[in-house]
Design a protein around this motif. Structure first.
Motif, mmCIF file in Angstrom:
data_model
loop_
_atom_site.group_PDB
_atom_site.id
_atom_site.type_symbol
_atom_site.label_atom_id
_atom_site.label_comp_id
_atom_site.label_asym_id
_atom_site.label_seq_id
_atom_site.Cartn_x
_atom_site.Cartn_y
_atom_site.Cartn_z
ATOM 1 N N ASN A 64 -21.155 -2.899 5.760
ATOM 2 C CA ASN A 64 -20.999 -2.013 4.607
ATOM 3 C C ASN A 64 -19.727 -2.355 3.835
ATOM 4 O OD1 ASN A 64 -23.293 -0.351 5.338
ATOM 5 N ND2 ASN A 64 -21.995 0.526 6.946
ATOM 6 N N LEU A 65 -19.809 -2.311 2.514
ATOM 7 C CA LEU A 65 -18.646 -2.619 1.689
ATOM 8 C C LEU A 65 -17.676 -1.445 1.688
ATOM 9 C CD1 LEU A 65 -19.864 -4.461 -1.541
ATOM 10 C CD2 LEU A 65 -18.684 -5.414 0.438
ATOM 11 N N ASP A 66 -16.452 -1.696 2.128
ATOM 12 C CA ASP A 66 -15.387 -0.711 2.101
ATOM 13 C C ASP A 66 -14.594 -0.871 0.804
ATOM 14 O OD1 ASP A 66 -16.016 0.021 4.915
ATOM 15 O OD2 ASP A 66 -15.266 -2.003 5.305
ATOM 16 N N LEU A 67 -13.611 0.004 0.602
ATOM 17 C CA LEU A 67 -12.929 0.068 -0.690
ATOM 18 C C LEU A 67 -11.437 0.286 -0.479
ATOM 19 C CD1 LEU A 67 -13.095 0.420 -3.839
ATOM 20 C CD2 LEU A 67 -13.619 2.829 -3.417
ATOM 21 N N PHE A 68 -10.616 -0.498 -1.192
ATOM 22 C CA PHE A 68 -9.167 -0.287 -1.166
ATOM 23 C C PHE A 68 -8.680 0.011 -2.572
ATOM 24 C CE2 PHE A 68 -4.691 -1.632 -1.254
ATOM 25 C CZ PHE A 68 -4.196 -0.859 -0.203
ATOM 26 N N VAL A 69 -7.896 1.081 -2.688
ATOM 27 C CA VAL A 69 -7.333 1.494 -3.975
ATOM 28 C C VAL A 69 -5.827 1.623 -3.806
ATOM 29 C CG1 VAL A 69 -7.303 3.261 -5.772
ATOM 30 C CG2 VAL A 69 -9.437 2.746 -4.567
ATOM 31 N N SER A 70 -5.067 0.810 -4.532
ATOM 32 C CA SER A 70 -3.608 0.899 -4.445
ATOM 33 C C SER A 70 -3.098 1.940 -5.430
ATOM 34 C CB SER A 70 -2.969 -0.460 -4.725
ATOM 35 O OG SER A 70 -3.284 -0.905 -6.027
ATOM 36 N N ASP A 71 -1.964 2.567 -5.064
ATOM 37 C CA ASP A 71 -1.368 3.575 -5.937
ATOM 38 C C ASP A 71 0.139 3.603 -5.716
ATOM 39 O OD1 ASP A 71 -0.876 5.111 -3.617
ATOM 40 O OD2 ASP A 71 -2.771 6.172 -3.800
ATOM 41 N N ASP A 72 0.788 4.677 -6.189
ATOM 42 C CA ASP A 72 2.243 4.753 -6.100
ATOM 43 C C ASP A 72 2.731 5.352 -4.782
ATOM 44 O OD1 ASP A 72 1.324 7.329 -6.643
ATOM 45 O OD2 ASP A 72 3.215 7.900 -7.603
ATOM 46 N N GLY A 73 1.812 5.547 -3.838
ATOM 47 C CA GLY A 73 2.200 6.162 -2.578
ATOM 48 C C GLY A 73 1.531 5.521 -1.392
ATOM 49 N N TYR A 74 0.715 6.304 -0.699
ATOM 50 C CA TYR A 74 0.124 5.865 0.567
ATOM 51 C C TYR A 74 -1.078 4.937 0.406
ATOM 52 C CZ TYR A 74 2.990 9.734 2.245
ATOM 53 O OH TYR A 74 4.043 10.568 2.511
ATOM 54 N N CYS A 75 -1.573 4.788 -0.800
ATOM 55 C CA CYS A 75 -2.779 4.010 -1.086
ATOM 56 C C CYS A 75 -3.977 4.623 -0.354
ATOM 57 C CB CYS A 75 -2.621 2.544 -0.732
ATOM 58 S SG CYS A 75 -1.323 1.722 -1.693
ATOM 59 N N SER A 76 -5.181 4.090 -0.618
ATOM 60 C CA SER A 76 -6.388 4.635 0.013
ATOM 61 C C SER A 76 -7.269 3.505 0.503
ATOM 62 C CB SER A 76 -7.171 5.507 -0.974
ATOM 63 O OG SER A 76 -6.441 6.673 -1.310
#
Length: 565
Positions: free
Chosen positions: A343-355
Protein backbone atom coordinates in the motif's frame (compact mmCIF):
# COMPACT_ATOMS: atom_id res chain seq x y z
CA UNK A 1 58.66 71.18 -35.38
CA UNK A 2 58.80 69.63 -31.96
CA UNK A 3 60.48 66.26 -31.60
CA UNK A 4 60.04 63.95 -28.70
CA UNK A 5 62.92 61.82 -27.61
CA UNK A 6 62.80 58.84 -25.31
CA UNK A 7 65.81 57.97 -23.26
CA UNK A 8 67.14 54.44 -23.89
CA UNK A 9 66.44 53.19 -20.32
CA UNK A 10 62.86 54.49 -20.53
CA UNK A 11 62.24 52.76 -23.86
CA UNK A 12 63.62 49.50 -22.50
CA UNK A 13 61.39 49.72 -19.44
CA UNK A 14 58.31 50.36 -21.59
CA UNK A 15 59.05 47.42 -23.88
CA UNK A 16 59.71 45.12 -20.91
CA UNK A 17 56.47 46.12 -19.27
CA UNK A 18 54.51 45.44 -22.44
CA UNK A 19 56.13 42.05 -22.90
CA UNK A 20 55.43 41.14 -19.29
CA UNK A 21 51.84 42.36 -19.54
CA UNK A 22 51.04 40.30 -22.63
CA UNK A 23 52.79 37.27 -21.14
CA UNK A 24 50.54 37.47 -18.08
CA UNK A 25 47.42 37.85 -20.24
CA UNK A 26 48.45 34.90 -22.45
CA UNK A 27 49.14 32.72 -19.40
CA UNK A 28 45.80 33.64 -17.90
CA UNK A 29 44.00 32.81 -21.13
CA UNK A 30 45.79 29.49 -21.34
CA UNK A 31 44.89 28.77 -17.72
CA UNK A 32 41.24 29.58 -18.38
CA UNK A 33 41.29 27.42 -21.49
CA UNK A 34 42.87 24.57 -19.53
CA UNK A 35 40.24 24.85 -16.81
CA UNK A 36 37.31 25.25 -19.17
CA UNK A 37 34.77 22.46 -19.49
CA UNK A 38 32.18 21.68 -22.13
CA UNK A 39 29.77 23.77 -20.07
CA UNK A 40 31.66 26.89 -21.07
CA UNK A 41 32.42 27.70 -17.43
CA UNK A 42 35.94 28.60 -16.39
CA UNK A 43 38.04 27.69 -13.40
CA UNK A 44 35.99 24.63 -12.48
CA UNK A 45 37.46 22.51 -9.78
CA UNK A 46 38.22 18.91 -10.84
CA UNK A 47 35.52 16.40 -9.98
CA UNK A 48 36.56 14.92 -6.62
CA UNK A 49 37.32 11.25 -6.24
CA UNK A 50 35.06 9.00 -4.21
CA UNK A 51 35.78 9.44 -0.53
CA UNK A 52 34.36 8.30 2.77
CA UNK A 53 31.28 10.54 2.71
CA UNK A 54 28.07 9.04 1.39
CA UNK A 55 26.98 12.37 -0.14
CA UNK A 56 29.54 14.81 -1.49
CA UNK A 57 28.96 18.42 -2.56
CA UNK A 58 30.32 18.63 -6.11
CA UNK A 59 28.60 21.86 -7.16
CA UNK A 60 31.79 23.78 -7.94
CA UNK A 61 33.02 20.96 -10.16
CA UNK A 62 29.72 20.38 -11.97
CA UNK A 63 29.31 23.55 -14.02
CA UNK A 64 26.07 24.43 -12.21
CA UNK A 65 26.28 28.02 -11.02
CA UNK A 66 22.61 28.61 -10.18
CA UNK A 67 21.83 31.24 -7.54
CA UNK A 68 18.24 31.68 -6.45
CA UNK A 69 16.83 35.20 -6.11
CA UNK A 70 13.88 36.55 -4.15
CA UNK A 71 13.98 39.69 -6.30
CA UNK A 72 14.68 41.80 -3.24
CA UNK A 73 17.46 42.67 -0.80
CA UNK A 74 15.63 41.04 2.14
CA UNK A 75 12.51 38.96 2.78
CA UNK A 76 9.55 41.34 2.83
CA UNK A 77 6.51 39.07 2.30
CA UNK A 78 5.09 35.55 2.27
CA UNK A 79 5.38 35.14 -1.51
CA UNK A 80 9.13 35.77 -1.52
CA UNK A 81 9.55 33.08 1.14
CA UNK A 82 8.00 30.33 -1.03
CA UNK A 83 11.26 29.68 -2.89
CA UNK A 84 11.99 27.78 -6.08
CA UNK A 85 11.94 24.19 -7.31
CA UNK A 86 13.94 21.92 -9.57
CA UNK A 87 13.42 18.89 -11.78
CA UNK A 88 15.52 16.07 -13.16
CA UNK A 89 14.50 15.40 -16.76
CA UNK A 90 16.02 14.09 -19.95
CA UNK A 91 14.87 16.89 -22.24
CA UNK A 92 16.97 15.79 -25.22
CA UNK A 93 16.48 12.04 -24.70
CA UNK A 94 20.17 11.21 -24.68
CA UNK A 95 19.91 9.03 -21.56
CA UNK A 96 21.34 11.55 -19.09
CA UNK A 97 19.42 13.53 -16.47
CA UNK A 98 19.36 17.26 -17.12
CA UNK A 99 18.23 19.83 -14.50
CA UNK A 100 15.69 22.64 -14.74
CA UNK A 101 15.53 25.21 -11.91
CA UNK A 102 13.01 28.00 -11.25
CA UNK A 103 14.01 31.43 -10.02
CA UNK A 104 12.46 34.49 -8.44
CA UNK A 105 12.81 37.96 -9.89
CA UNK A 106 12.16 41.60 -9.18
CA UNK A 107 8.38 42.15 -9.03
CA UNK A 108 6.74 45.55 -8.58
CA UNK A 109 4.06 44.10 -6.24
CA UNK A 110 6.47 42.01 -4.19
CA UNK A 111 9.84 43.73 -4.00
CA UNK A 112 10.74 46.61 -1.71
CA UNK A 113 10.10 49.96 -3.39
CA UNK A 114 13.66 51.09 -2.60
CA UNK A 115 15.27 47.97 -4.03
CA UNK A 116 16.85 48.48 -7.43
CA UNK A 117 17.55 45.22 -9.28
CA UNK A 118 21.05 44.87 -10.67
CA UNK A 119 20.11 42.15 -13.15
CA UNK A 120 17.20 40.15 -14.48
CA UNK A 121 17.03 36.65 -12.99
CA UNK A 122 15.81 33.74 -15.08
CA UNK A 123 14.93 30.08 -14.74
CA UNK A 124 17.81 27.87 -15.87
CA UNK A 125 18.20 24.65 -17.86
CA UNK A 126 21.41 22.67 -17.47
CA UNK A 127 22.26 19.94 -19.96
CA UNK A 128 24.06 16.87 -18.64
CA UNK A 129 27.28 16.35 -20.61
CA UNK A 130 27.57 12.73 -19.51
CA UNK A 131 30.99 13.30 -17.96
CA UNK A 132 29.92 14.56 -14.55
CA UNK A 133 29.47 18.16 -15.67
CA UNK A 134 26.61 20.33 -16.91
CA UNK A 135 26.27 22.97 -19.61
CA UNK A 136 23.90 25.93 -19.27
CA UNK A 137 21.64 25.76 -22.35
CA UNK A 138 18.88 28.08 -21.12
CA UNK A 139 19.18 30.65 -23.89
CA UNK A 140 19.67 28.03 -26.60
CA UNK A 141 16.60 26.08 -25.46
CA UNK A 142 14.44 29.18 -24.98
CA UNK A 143 13.26 28.41 -21.44
CA UNK A 144 14.73 31.31 -19.44
CA UNK A 145 11.44 32.67 -18.14
CA UNK A 146 11.79 35.99 -16.28
CA UNK A 147 8.68 35.84 -14.08
CA UNK A 148 8.55 35.16 -10.35
CA UNK A 149 9.02 31.40 -10.63
CA UNK A 150 8.07 28.84 -8.00
CA UNK A 151 7.41 25.24 -9.04
CA UNK A 152 8.19 23.05 -12.03
CA UNK A 153 6.54 19.84 -13.18
CA UNK A 154 7.56 17.75 -16.18
CA UNK A 155 5.33 15.64 -18.43
CA UNK A 156 5.01 14.56 -22.05
CA UNK A 157 1.51 15.96 -22.48
CA UNK A 158 1.38 15.35 -26.26
CA UNK A 159 2.95 11.86 -26.22
CA UNK A 160 5.65 12.77 -28.74
CA UNK A 161 8.48 11.25 -26.70
CA UNK A 162 9.93 14.54 -25.40
CA UNK A 163 9.19 15.90 -21.91
CA UNK A 164 7.47 19.27 -21.66
CA UNK A 165 7.79 21.82 -18.83
CA UNK A 166 5.11 23.55 -16.79
CA UNK A 167 6.27 26.45 -14.61
CA UNK A 168 4.09 27.77 -11.79
CA UNK A 169 4.57 31.46 -11.00
CA UNK A 170 3.26 34.35 -9.00
CA UNK A 171 1.31 35.59 -11.97
CA UNK A 172 0.70 33.84 -15.29
CA UNK A 173 2.17 30.33 -15.52
CA UNK A 174 4.14 28.96 -18.45
CA UNK A 175 3.83 25.77 -20.50
CA UNK A 176 6.92 25.05 -22.59
CA UNK A 177 6.36 22.54 -25.37
CA UNK A 178 9.46 20.50 -26.19
CA UNK A 179 10.10 20.70 -29.93
CA UNK A 180 12.38 17.65 -29.92
CA UNK A 181 15.31 19.58 -31.39
CA UNK A 182 16.77 21.00 -28.20
CA UNK A 183 14.37 23.94 -28.16
CA UNK A 184 11.02 24.70 -26.53
CA UNK A 185 8.01 26.80 -27.55
CA UNK A 186 5.88 28.78 -25.10
CA UNK A 187 2.30 27.55 -25.67
CA UNK A 188 0.83 28.89 -22.42
CA UNK A 189 -1.88 31.10 -23.90
CA UNK A 190 -2.68 28.77 -26.79
CA UNK A 191 -3.12 25.81 -24.45
CA UNK A 192 -5.33 27.66 -21.97
CA UNK A 193 -3.31 26.81 -18.84
CA UNK A 194 -1.60 30.14 -18.11
CA UNK A 195 -3.98 31.34 -15.40
CA UNK A 196 -3.18 34.48 -13.40
CA UNK A 197 -3.07 33.32 -9.78
CA UNK A 198 -0.21 32.80 -7.36
CA UNK A 199 0.58 29.17 -8.23
CA UNK A 200 2.96 27.05 -6.16
CA UNK A 201 2.73 23.27 -6.63
CA UNK A 202 1.53 21.52 -9.79
CA UNK A 203 1.34 17.93 -10.97
CA UNK A 204 0.71 15.97 -14.18
CA UNK A 205 -1.72 13.03 -14.00
CA UNK A 206 -4.07 11.13 -16.29
CA UNK A 207 -7.16 11.27 -14.10
CA UNK A 208 -9.50 9.64 -16.64
CA UNK A 209 -7.01 7.13 -18.14
CA UNK A 210 -7.57 8.37 -21.69
CA UNK A 211 -3.85 8.27 -22.47
CA UNK A 212 -3.32 12.04 -22.18
CA UNK A 213 -1.71 13.77 -19.22
CA UNK A 214 -3.94 16.28 -17.44
CA UNK A 215 -2.73 19.05 -15.13
CA UNK A 216 -3.60 20.06 -11.57
CA UNK A 217 -2.43 23.50 -10.36
CA UNK A 218 -2.20 24.28 -6.65
CA UNK A 219 -2.83 28.00 -6.12
CA UNK A 220 -1.68 29.73 -2.97
CA UNK A 221 -3.22 33.01 -1.80
CA UNK A 222 -4.43 36.40 -2.99
CA UNK A 223 -1.51 38.56 -1.91
CA UNK A 224 -2.21 42.17 -0.91
CA UNK A 225 1.01 44.25 -0.72
CA UNK A 226 -0.79 47.00 1.19
CA UNK A 227 -1.76 44.75 4.13
CA UNK A 228 0.64 45.59 6.96
CA UNK A 229 -1.02 44.34 10.14
CA UNK A 230 1.25 41.68 11.67
CA UNK A 231 3.41 40.78 14.66
CA UNK A 232 6.71 42.57 14.02
CA UNK A 233 9.13 39.74 15.02
CA UNK A 234 7.48 37.55 12.37
CA UNK A 235 8.86 39.84 9.69
CA UNK A 236 5.67 40.00 7.61
CA UNK A 237 2.02 38.83 7.62
CA UNK A 238 1.41 35.09 7.47
CA UNK A 239 -0.75 33.13 5.00
CA UNK A 240 -3.99 33.41 6.98
CA UNK A 241 -3.84 37.18 6.57
CA UNK A 242 -4.89 36.74 2.94
CA UNK A 243 -7.73 35.02 1.13
CA UNK A 244 -7.09 31.65 -0.43
CA UNK A 245 -7.18 30.96 -4.17
CA UNK A 246 -8.96 28.32 -6.23
CA UNK A 247 -6.87 25.42 -7.48
CA UNK A 248 -7.33 24.46 -11.13
CA UNK A 249 -7.75 21.09 -12.85
CA UNK A 250 -7.17 21.11 -16.59
CA UNK A 251 -8.21 18.21 -18.81
CA UNK A 252 -5.99 17.52 -21.80
CA UNK A 253 -8.25 17.46 -24.89
CA UNK A 254 -5.41 17.06 -27.42
CA UNK A 255 -3.90 19.37 -30.03
CA UNK A 256 -2.10 21.43 -27.35
CA UNK A 257 -5.44 22.36 -25.78
CA UNK A 258 -6.67 22.01 -22.20
CA UNK A 259 -10.12 22.50 -20.70
CA UNK A 260 -10.74 23.86 -17.19
CA UNK A 261 -12.82 21.16 -15.45
CA UNK A 262 -12.27 22.35 -11.86
CA UNK A 263 -15.94 22.71 -10.99
CA UNK A 264 -17.16 19.86 -13.18
CA UNK A 265 -14.79 17.36 -11.51
CA UNK A 266 -15.52 18.46 -7.94
CA UNK A 267 -12.21 20.05 -6.91
CA UNK A 268 -13.45 23.63 -6.67
CA UNK A 269 -12.55 25.24 -3.33
CA UNK A 270 -11.91 28.99 -2.88
CA UNK A 271 -10.43 28.58 0.60
CA UNK A 272 -7.33 26.46 -0.06
CA UNK A 273 -3.74 27.68 0.25
CA UNK A 274 -1.87 25.02 -1.68
CA UNK A 275 1.86 24.49 -1.30
CA UNK A 276 2.88 20.94 -2.24
CA UNK A 277 0.71 18.90 -4.63
CA UNK A 278 1.01 15.16 -5.27
CA UNK A 279 -0.91 12.54 -7.23
CA UNK A 280 -0.95 8.75 -6.84
CA UNK A 281 -3.44 5.87 -6.81
CA UNK A 282 -3.35 5.32 -3.05
CA UNK A 283 -6.14 2.69 -2.94
CA UNK A 284 -5.13 0.69 -6.02
CA UNK A 285 -8.41 1.09 -7.88
CA UNK A 286 -6.66 2.07 -11.10
CA UNK A 287 -7.40 5.80 -10.91
CA UNK A 288 -4.95 8.45 -9.69
CA UNK A 289 -5.96 10.51 -6.63
CA UNK A 290 -4.72 13.99 -5.62
CA UNK A 291 -3.29 15.24 -2.32
CA UNK A 292 -2.94 18.93 -1.45
CA UNK A 293 -0.61 20.14 1.32
CA UNK A 294 -2.10 23.47 2.41
CA UNK A 295 -0.38 26.20 4.37
CA UNK A 296 -1.61 26.75 7.95
CA UNK A 297 -4.81 24.77 7.48
CA UNK A 298 -6.40 21.38 6.85
CA UNK A 299 -4.94 19.31 3.97
CA UNK A 300 -7.06 17.80 1.18
CA UNK A 301 -7.25 14.31 -0.29
CA UNK A 302 -9.31 14.10 -3.48
CA UNK A 303 -10.35 10.53 -4.20
CA UNK A 304 -10.79 9.80 -7.91
CA UNK A 305 -14.27 8.39 -8.50
CA UNK A 306 -13.51 6.27 -11.57
CA UNK A 307 -12.37 9.19 -13.71
CA UNK A 308 -15.79 10.82 -13.54
CA UNK A 309 -15.10 13.20 -10.64
CA UNK A 310 -13.35 13.63 -7.30
CA UNK A 311 -14.54 13.44 -3.70
CA UNK A 312 -12.69 15.20 -0.88
CA UNK A 313 -11.91 12.59 1.81
CA UNK A 314 -9.09 14.19 3.80
CA UNK A 315 -10.81 13.99 7.18
CA UNK A 316 -12.40 10.51 6.93
CA UNK A 317 -9.22 9.03 5.44
CA UNK A 318 -7.12 10.45 8.29
CA UNK A 319 -4.71 12.63 6.26
CA UNK A 320 -6.19 16.08 6.84
CA UNK A 321 -4.46 16.80 10.17
CA UNK A 322 -1.26 15.87 11.97
CA UNK A 323 -0.98 13.49 14.92
CA UNK A 324 -2.52 15.95 17.40
CA UNK A 325 -5.33 17.14 15.16
CA UNK A 326 -3.68 20.32 13.91
CA UNK A 327 -3.82 21.87 10.46
CA UNK A 328 -0.09 22.47 9.96
CA UNK A 329 2.15 24.60 7.78
CA UNK A 330 2.47 21.80 5.22
CA UNK A 331 4.93 21.85 2.33
CA UNK A 332 6.04 18.61 0.66
CA UNK A 333 4.01 15.60 -0.46
CA UNK A 334 5.36 12.20 -1.46
CA UNK A 335 3.96 8.67 -1.77
CA UNK A 336 5.79 5.35 -1.34
CA UNK A 337 5.40 1.95 0.32
CA UNK A 338 7.86 2.24 3.19
CA UNK A 339 6.75 -0.93 5.05
CA UNK A 340 6.41 -3.42 2.14
CA UNK A 341 2.71 -4.17 2.61
CA UNK A 342 1.75 -3.25 -0.96
CA UNK A 343 0.00 0.00 0.00
CA UNK A 344 1.22 3.50 -0.82
CA UNK A 345 2.01 5.48 2.32
CA UNK A 346 2.32 9.26 2.51
CA UNK A 347 4.86 11.71 3.96
CA UNK A 348 4.04 15.38 4.46
CA UNK A 349 6.73 17.74 5.74
CA UNK A 350 5.84 20.81 7.77
CA UNK A 351 7.24 23.28 10.30
CA UNK A 352 7.06 20.81 13.18
CA UNK A 353 6.74 17.08 13.69
CA UNK A 354 5.83 16.29 10.07
CA UNK A 355 3.34 13.51 9.23
CA UNK A 356 4.04 9.94 8.16
CA UNK A 357 0.72 8.38 7.17
CA UNK A 358 0.67 4.58 7.05
CA UNK A 359 -1.84 3.28 4.51
CA UNK A 360 -4.04 0.65 6.20
CA UNK A 361 -5.33 -0.66 2.88
CA UNK A 362 -8.99 0.12 3.62
CA UNK A 363 -9.05 3.75 2.46
CA UNK A 364 -7.75 5.09 5.77
CA UNK A 365 -4.34 6.06 7.12
CA UNK A 366 -2.69 6.00 10.57
CA UNK A 367 -0.35 8.88 11.47
CA UNK A 368 2.97 7.32 12.54
CA UNK A 369 5.51 10.14 12.77
CA UNK A 370 6.10 9.70 16.51
CA UNK A 371 6.18 5.86 16.76
CA UNK A 372 8.37 5.74 13.62
CA UNK A 373 11.03 7.90 15.29
CA UNK A 374 10.68 10.82 12.88
CA UNK A 375 8.71 13.36 14.94
CA UNK A 376 11.29 14.26 17.61
CA UNK A 377 14.13 14.77 15.11
CA UNK A 378 12.03 16.78 12.65
CA UNK A 379 10.59 19.10 15.32
CA UNK A 380 13.89 20.98 15.47
CA UNK A 381 13.63 22.02 11.83
CA UNK A 382 11.23 23.52 9.30
CA UNK A 383 10.77 20.90 6.58
CA UNK A 384 10.38 21.81 2.92
CA UNK A 385 11.05 19.43 0.05
CA UNK A 386 11.09 15.80 1.20
CA UNK A 387 11.12 12.59 -0.82
CA UNK A 388 11.09 8.85 -0.30
CA UNK A 389 14.29 7.48 -1.87
CA UNK A 390 16.33 4.34 -1.26
CA UNK A 391 19.58 6.28 -0.93
CA UNK A 392 21.64 3.26 0.17
CA UNK A 393 20.08 0.63 -2.15
CA UNK A 394 19.28 -1.73 0.72
CA UNK A 395 15.76 -2.45 -0.59
CA UNK A 396 13.57 -0.08 1.42
CA UNK A 397 12.81 3.61 1.00
CA UNK A 398 14.35 6.23 3.26
CA UNK A 399 13.41 9.92 3.58
CA UNK A 400 15.60 12.84 2.45
CA UNK A 401 14.34 16.07 4.03
CA UNK A 402 15.40 19.61 3.12
CA UNK A 403 15.11 22.29 5.82
CA UNK A 404 15.14 26.09 6.18
CA UNK A 405 13.62 28.86 8.28
CA UNK A 406 10.12 30.11 7.37
CA UNK A 407 10.27 33.90 7.46
CA UNK A 408 13.96 34.69 7.82
CA UNK A 409 17.08 33.76 5.89
CA UNK A 410 18.29 31.51 8.69
CA UNK A 411 19.86 28.23 7.66
CA UNK A 412 19.18 24.74 8.99
CA UNK A 413 20.79 21.37 8.34
CA UNK A 414 19.16 18.92 5.93
CA UNK A 415 18.31 15.40 7.14
CA UNK A 416 18.31 11.78 6.02
CA UNK A 417 16.03 9.36 7.84
CA UNK A 418 17.13 5.78 7.26
CA UNK A 419 14.47 3.09 7.14
CA UNK A 420 15.64 0.39 9.56
CA UNK A 421 12.58 -1.84 9.22
CA UNK A 422 9.71 -2.53 11.56
CA UNK A 423 8.17 0.83 10.73
CA UNK A 424 11.14 2.68 12.26
CA UNK A 425 13.43 5.43 10.95
CA UNK A 426 16.60 6.91 12.45
CA UNK A 427 18.29 10.24 11.65
CA UNK A 428 21.68 9.37 10.13
CA UNK A 429 22.37 12.77 8.57
CA UNK A 430 25.68 13.68 10.19
CA UNK A 431 27.01 10.20 9.44
CA UNK A 432 26.39 10.62 5.72
CA UNK A 433 28.65 13.54 4.93
CA UNK A 434 30.05 16.92 5.91
CA UNK A 435 27.31 18.60 3.89
CA UNK A 436 24.74 17.71 6.55
CA UNK A 437 26.50 20.01 9.01
CA UNK A 438 25.90 23.05 6.79
CA UNK A 439 23.04 25.42 7.58
CA UNK A 440 21.20 26.54 4.44
CA UNK A 441 17.74 27.93 3.75
CA UNK A 442 16.44 24.99 1.71
CA UNK A 443 13.28 24.96 -0.39
CA UNK A 444 12.79 22.74 -3.46
CA UNK A 445 14.86 19.64 -4.22
CA UNK A 446 14.96 16.91 -6.85
CA UNK A 447 16.51 13.47 -6.54
CA UNK A 448 17.82 11.27 -9.31
CA UNK A 449 20.77 9.43 -10.80
CA UNK A 450 22.66 12.21 -12.56
CA UNK A 451 25.69 10.08 -13.40
CA UNK A 452 23.86 6.81 -14.21
CA UNK A 453 25.80 4.83 -11.63
CA UNK A 454 22.78 3.29 -9.94
CA UNK A 455 22.17 5.50 -6.91
CA UNK A 456 20.20 8.69 -6.29
CA UNK A 457 21.98 12.04 -6.21
CA UNK A 458 20.33 15.33 -5.19
CA UNK A 459 20.01 18.91 -6.38
CA UNK A 460 18.78 21.36 -3.73
CA UNK A 461 17.45 24.89 -4.25
CA UNK A 462 18.30 27.29 -1.41
CA UNK A 463 16.35 30.48 -0.86
CA UNK A 464 18.28 33.55 -2.11
CA UNK A 465 21.44 31.45 -2.29
CA UNK A 466 23.36 29.03 -4.49
CA UNK A 467 21.94 25.61 -5.31
CA UNK A 468 23.81 22.47 -4.29
CA UNK A 469 24.49 19.28 -6.28
CA UNK A 470 25.18 16.29 -4.04
CA UNK A 471 26.75 13.17 -5.55
CA UNK A 472 25.88 9.84 -3.95
CA UNK A 473 29.17 7.97 -3.78
CA UNK A 474 28.24 4.80 -1.91
CA UNK A 475 24.64 3.89 -2.70
CA UNK A 476 25.83 1.69 -5.55
CA UNK A 477 27.98 -0.33 -3.21
CA UNK A 478 24.79 -2.38 -3.19
CA UNK A 479 22.80 -3.64 -6.17
CA UNK A 480 20.06 -1.77 -8.01
CA UNK A 481 17.66 -1.64 -10.95
CA UNK A 482 16.07 1.31 -12.75
CA UNK A 483 13.05 1.07 -15.02
CA UNK A 484 12.25 3.48 -17.86
CA UNK A 485 8.58 2.88 -18.67
CA UNK A 486 7.07 3.86 -22.03
CA UNK A 487 3.32 3.81 -22.36
CA UNK A 488 1.50 3.10 -25.63
CA UNK A 489 -2.20 2.74 -24.83
CA UNK A 490 -1.44 4.51 -21.54
CA UNK A 491 0.07 8.01 -21.39
CA UNK A 492 3.60 7.79 -22.73
CA UNK A 493 5.17 8.71 -19.39
CA UNK A 494 3.24 5.83 -17.78
CA UNK A 495 2.24 8.12 -14.90
CA UNK A 496 0.00 6.04 -12.63
CA UNK A 497 1.60 2.70 -13.52
CA UNK A 498 2.02 0.36 -10.51
CA UNK A 499 5.09 -1.85 -10.26
CA UNK A 500 5.85 -4.87 -8.07
CA UNK A 501 9.21 -6.61 -8.07
CA UNK A 502 10.17 -9.86 -6.36
CA UNK A 503 13.74 -10.40 -5.21
CA UNK A 504 14.75 -13.42 -3.15
CA UNK A 505 11.31 -13.82 -1.60
CA UNK A 506 10.98 -10.12 -0.76
CA UNK A 507 8.59 -7.81 -2.62
CA UNK A 508 8.84 -4.11 -3.36
CA UNK A 509 6.08 -1.85 -4.66
CA UNK A 510 6.32 1.47 -6.47
CA UNK A 511 4.22 3.76 -8.62
CA UNK A 512 5.18 6.07 -11.46
CA UNK A 513 4.57 9.64 -10.29
CA UNK A 514 5.00 13.11 -11.67
CA UNK A 515 5.76 15.76 -9.03
CA UNK A 516 7.52 14.70 -5.82
CA UNK A 517 8.30 16.69 -2.69
CA UNK A 518 7.98 20.47 -2.84
CA UNK A 519 7.88 22.45 -6.13
CA UNK A 520 10.03 19.75 -7.73
CA UNK A 521 10.18 16.49 -9.63
CA UNK A 522 12.49 13.51 -9.32
CA UNK A 523 14.17 11.30 -11.90
CA UNK A 524 11.44 9.89 -14.19
CA UNK A 525 13.01 6.44 -14.02
CA UNK A 526 11.77 4.14 -11.26
CA UNK A 527 14.59 3.14 -8.96
CA UNK A 528 14.84 0.02 -6.80
CA UNK A 529 17.61 -0.82 -4.37
CA UNK A 530 18.31 -4.57 -4.39
CA UNK A 531 20.75 -5.12 -1.54
CA UNK A 532 23.07 -7.97 -2.48
CA UNK A 533 20.87 -9.47 -5.20
CA UNK A 534 22.21 -10.01 -8.71
CA UNK A 535 18.89 -10.94 -10.29
CA UNK A 536 15.30 -9.71 -10.00
CA UNK A 537 13.09 -12.77 -10.03
CA UNK A 538 9.97 -11.06 -11.37
CA UNK A 539 8.72 -7.63 -12.46
CA UNK A 540 4.97 -7.05 -12.65
CA UNK A 541 3.65 -3.85 -14.21
CA UNK A 542 0.04 -2.74 -13.99
CA UNK A 543 -0.33 -0.10 -16.69
CA UNK A 544 -2.96 2.69 -16.44
CA UNK A 545 -4.68 1.19 -19.49
CA UNK A 546 -5.44 -1.97 -17.48
CA UNK A 547 -2.74 -4.04 -19.20
CA UNK A 548 -0.64 -6.31 -16.98
CA UNK A 549 2.90 -7.21 -17.97
CA UNK A 550 5.28 -9.73 -16.39
CA UNK A 551 9.03 -9.98 -16.96
CA UNK A 552 11.13 -12.60 -15.22
CA UNK A 553 14.80 -13.19 -14.41
CA UNK A 554 16.11 -9.66 -14.96
CA UNK A 555 19.78 -8.93 -14.42
CA UNK A 556 20.51 -6.30 -11.76
CA UNK A 557 22.63 -3.13 -12.11
CA UNK A 558 21.06 -1.87 -15.31
CA UNK A 559 18.68 0.79 -16.61
CA UNK A 560 15.95 -1.23 -18.31
CA UNK A 561 13.51 0.29 -20.79
CA UNK A 562 10.10 -1.42 -20.85
CA UNK A 563 7.44 -0.56 -23.41
CA UNK A 564 3.77 -1.26 -22.76
CA UNK A 565 2.67 -4.19 -24.92
Amino acid sequence: MRKTFTQPWSLLTTLSFRILFFAIIFAACQSDKKNATSSGSISLEPLPAIGDDFYLDITKSSGIDFKHSIGDDHLTNIIESVGGGAAFLDYDQDGWMDIYVTNGNYHDRLSDEEFKPVKVHRNQLYRNNGDGTYENVTKKAGVGHEGFGMGVTVGDYNNDGYPDLYISNHGPNVLYKNNGNGKFTDVSKKSGVAGDESSVGAVWLDFDNDGLLDLYIGNYLSFDPDYKFFYAPDGFPGPMSFDGEIDRLYKNVGNDKFEDVTEAMGVYDPNGRAMGVGAADYDGDGFVDIYIANDHMVNYMYHNEGGKGFKEVGVPSGVAFNQVGEGTISMAVDFADYNHDGNLDLFVSDDGYCSLYENRGDGTFAEMSYPSGIAVATAQHVGWSSSFIDYDNDGDVDIFKVNGELKHLYGQEDQIFENVGGGKFIDVSVERGAYFKKELVGRGACFGDYDNDGDFDAFIVNLDDYGVLLRNDHGNDKSWLMLQLIGTASNRDAVGARIKISVGGKEQFAQKKSTSGYLSQNDPRIHFGLGDADVVDKIEIFWPSGEKQIIEQVEARQILTITEP
